[in-house]
Design an enzyme around this catalytic site. Sequence first.
Site, PDB file in Angstrom:
ATOM      1  N   LYS A   1       0.867  -1.180   0.000  1.00 63.08           N
ATOM      2  CA  LYS A   1       0.000   0.000   0.000  1.00 63.08           C
ATOM      3  C   LYS A   1       0.907   1.234   0.000  1.00 63.08           C
ATOM      4  O   LYS A   1       1.051   1.923   1.009  1.00 63.08           O
ATOM      5  CB  LYS A   1      -0.915  -0.049   1.230  1.00 63.08           C
ATOM      6  CG  LYS A   1      -2.174   0.765   1.102  1.00 63.08           C
ATOM      7  CD  LYS A   1      -3.125   0.434   2.229  1.00 63.08           C
ATOM      8  CE  LYS A   1      -4.199   1.509   2.389  1.00 63.08           C
ATOM      9  NZ  LYS A   1      -4.974   1.797   1.199  1.00 63.08           N
TER      10      LYS A   1
HETATM   11  N1  PMP Z   1      -7.312  -2.337  -2.916  1.00 58.35           N
HETATM   12  C1  PMP Z   1      -6.818  -1.086  -2.858  1.00 58.35           C
HETATM   13  C2  PMP Z   1      -6.080  -0.554  -4.026  1.00 58.35           C
HETATM   14  C3  PMP Z   1      -7.027  -0.298  -1.709  1.00 58.35           C
HETATM   15  O1  PMP Z   1      -6.543   0.944  -1.651  1.00 58.35           O
HETATM   16  C4  PMP Z   1      -7.773  -0.831  -0.625  1.00 58.35           C
HETATM   17  C5  PMP Z   1      -8.022   0.006   0.584  1.00 58.35           C
HETATM   18  N2  PMP Z   1      -7.011  -0.132   1.532  1.00 58.35           N
HETATM   19  C6  PMP Z   1      -8.248  -2.147  -0.726  1.00 58.35           C
HETATM   20  C7  PMP Z   1      -8.005  -2.870  -1.889  1.00 58.35           C
HETATM   21  C8  PMP Z   1      -8.959  -2.801   0.408  1.00 58.35           C
HETATM   22  O2  PMP Z   1      -8.057  -3.121   1.433  1.00 58.35           O
HETATM   23  P1  PMP Z   1      -8.508  -3.167   2.949  1.00 58.35           P
HETATM   24  O3  PMP Z   1      -9.698  -4.039   2.996  1.00 58.35           O
HETATM   25  O4  PMP Z   1      -7.347  -3.761   3.667  1.00 58.35           O
HETATM   26  O5  PMP Z   1      -8.802  -1.785   3.360  1.00 58.35           O
END
Ligand code: PMP
Length: 309
Positions: free
Chosen positions: A160
């Site tokens: 991320k």
């Molecule tokens: N994909 C992307 C590109 C994201 O930015 C997010 C948000 N964090 C997610 C998927 C979902 O991840 P999470 O459930 O851990 O928030």
Amino acid sequence: MAEMHPGKTAYFEGEYIPVEQAKISVMTHAFNYGTGLFEGIRGYYSAEEDNILIFRLKEHVDRFVRNFRILCMEIPESFEDIERICIELVRRSGFREGVYIRPICYKSELSLGPTLKGVKSSLCCYVIKLGDYCDTQAGLDVAVSSWRRLSDNAIPSRVKATGSYLNSSLAATEAKQAGFHEAIFLREDGTVAEGSAMNMFMVHDGKLFTTPPTADILVGITRNTVIQLAREQLGLEVIERPIARTELYVCDELFFCGTGAQVAPVRSVDRRMLRNGEPGPITRRLQEVYFDVVQGKVPQYRHWCTSVF
Ligand code: PMP
């Protein structure tokens, strides 16, 4: 886009300071090269407990610190310190409503040159108030993006990273300018990846499908939660496999999920209505269970919620 209503305090350079003083230099490596790594974590206000419950804090911190390896990051704060900082900032915010916690580990050195190894990293963190990030009731109109998802051998979506969100911004902007709510990314090979900031699930003939961790996705904590809840609470078969674009047009139900998005039904893809345009029964059921779980109402999953006060 969510408006920023920050808590008064941020964590910056090893200290808790007023958020308006938490500032970096124009020469900071991360600002120049996108070398930051972050998490987005939600806290839900439980009226019953008069408390804020942080959802799956451990899993978020775990993803965060594992990804340090990819970006060659080392910081003095331990796993437990990061957990404590997240909790402390929510406590200090005094908010009694939904919050979003944003820890960022970033290359904080004032140095020139896009390299990772040997460049100093630092941790900062802030909290904002956050309600719905996208509509979770009516169903979203989405479009397949003309922008391809970053590939693992270019900029890994698994991380991320702040810089990766240029890819997300291009896709989300294109979708919004064309009158859609959200974008769906395809990979270079033409199969489906995910949304701009959320993972995607498809229901077909009573089974749940989602793209695998090798499909250039951020492996979402919400995605993992949905998989587990679908199996344990709804008794559904969940299949992780590549998804082709046109499967999205002919499936029974489609929804996004993510910390921000929560569980958000999709009603159309590229202007093709799914069924009657109403959120489907499996999406609705998963959404109900999800909202109960994040509010600490399901004893079996109460350990996923960290009480702040
Ligand atoms: N994909 C992307 C590109 C994201 O930015 C997010 C948000 N964090 C997610 C998927 C979902 O991840 P999470 O459930 O851990 O928030």
